[in-house]
Design an enzyme around this catalytic site. Sequence first.
Site, PDB file in Angstrom:
ATOM      1  N   THR A 130      18.110  78.728  59.725  1.00  0.00           N
ATOM      2  CA  THR A 130      18.115  78.610  60.945  1.00  0.00           C
ATOM      3  C   THR A 130      18.746  76.969  61.633  1.00  0.00           C
ATOM      4  O   THR A 130      18.088  75.906  61.157  1.00  0.00           O
ATOM      5  CB  THR A 130      16.620  78.579  61.984  1.00  0.00           C
ATOM      6  OG1 THR A 130      16.297  78.382  62.866  1.00  0.00           O
ATOM      7  CG2 THR A 130      15.581  77.910  61.002  1.00  0.00           C
ATOM      8  N   GLU A 132      16.788  75.318  63.625  1.00  0.00           N
ATOM      9  CA  GLU A 132      15.616  74.645  62.984  1.00  0.00           C
ATOM     10  C   GLU A 132      15.472  73.636  62.423  1.00  0.00           C
ATOM     11  O   GLU A 132      14.225  72.925  62.770  1.00  0.00           O
ATOM     12  CB  GLU A 132      14.048  75.438  63.925  1.00  0.00           C
ATOM     13  CG  GLU A 132      13.429  76.180  64.877  1.00  0.00           C
ATOM     14  CD  GLU A 132      12.733  75.237  65.886  1.00  0.00           C
ATOM     15  OE1 GLU A 132      12.029  74.997  65.373  1.00  0.00           O
ATOM     16  OE2 GLU A 132      14.193  74.888  66.797  1.00  0.00           O
TER      17      GLU A 132
END
Length: 372
Positions: A130, A132
């Site tokens: 991800t 993130e």
Amino acid sequence: MKTALITGITGQDGSYLTEILLNKGYTVHGLIRRSSSFNTGRIDHLYNNPEILNKKLFLHYGDLTDTSNLNRLLEKTHPSEIYNLAAQSHVKVSFEIPEYTAEVDGVGTLRFLDAIRETEIKTKFYQASTSELYGKVQQIPQDEKTPFYPRSPYGVAKIYGYWIVVNYREAYNLFACNGILFNHESPRRGETFVTRKITRAAARILLGLQNNLSLGNLNAKRDWGYAPEYCEGMWRILQQDEPEDFVLATGETHTVREFVKETFSWLGIELEWDGKGKDEKGIVEKIDRELLEKRIDWSENIFNLKLNGKIKKGTTVVEVAPHYYRPTEVDLLIGNPKKAKDELGWEPKVRFKELVDLMIEADFKKVLQRGY
Ligand code: NAP
Ligand code: GDD
């Protein structure tokens, strides 16, 4: 014939990926969790089709925290490709259940890789990594070489997943790849993620089912793409001759505030913003009733819902609720998908405005059909 095993098959991406793989002629095995209420809504159209269920699509109970279950599943299904999409995927929630998030998103990935090593099954492994991971970004835009700086227990758990994939690839020669996917959305997006929360609330507000929309950080910027295209990208990542990691992104970034503005604008409502920080409000500036009426297919309206008569110029429809703020925030994400374009021939087609439009349209229709 190819066989795929998908964890997280009941999630947004799992449901689209299943459709894509079935269309390509795969037999698909999916891992589902036992739940006290129905959790197969996103795949019911496949699940309820007798031509598909138990012929091309097989579902198995399991959990990424259950090692023996994963071993058994691999031995039973012998997949040629594995897509590990299961995760506690909500960033804000990960601050409240950090240990569980680490167990599923981090150690869960290790359990799977180790099960492949133990069973010696010849397979390809896709890991749902991800954007993130980039967190407090060290470079703009972010690509496969950008250093990581996660900002949540979710991001930290996923960084373990990322590196254990790289390590098992190098140590044991497994065909294991990370897809570093930036945010991707759709009408099947979970309702607590910000895009879906916005489109669903706008539809409900306009139909008088909700008074206003409470959000957290309106300034956060995300690179939002369309989920089905990203799921096609996952498949392409595993069709390479050599296992490698890829960023999938649009290369465009927008604030949460812009997403809200664009959503209401589709409905003919222009918003203006007043105040700062937790006092900021989204207020109706102008209503194009003709456009609004045009947007609604009243033939879908079996619940006899009416347009919200209370909405007029000056009505507050968006407020900030600080409890949605995160202890540490990811302020800006914008990806560079060049490697995916060059090596996979993957390119996103649905851009920001089209994405917002298709999501609000779908939610409007859903609310008219369901009455909530
Ligand atoms: P999602 O809609 O939240 O789906 C998550 C799936 O994981 C669901 O099927 C869920 O089952 C399952 N799951 C959760 N905990 C589990 C456990 N302990 N054992 C087995 N299954 C479990 O997520 P998504 O948006 O489709 O994302 C798919 C994957 O990509 C996730 O790993 C996410 O972290 C990652 N990712 C997503 C994005 C994005 O923008 N969507 C971007 C980058 C990476 P239930 O249905 O029973 O809850
Ligand atoms: N969920 C949510 N709810 N987010 C809000 C809200 C709100 O009421 N108000 C503002 N936001 C802001 C968040 O603070 C964040 O900056 C941004 O909106 C996006 O939040 P989410 O939609 O929850 O997504 P995310 O970016 O935190 O995480 C998603 O994308 C990641 C990829 O970058 C998830 O799908 C993760 O699983 C995925 O890895």
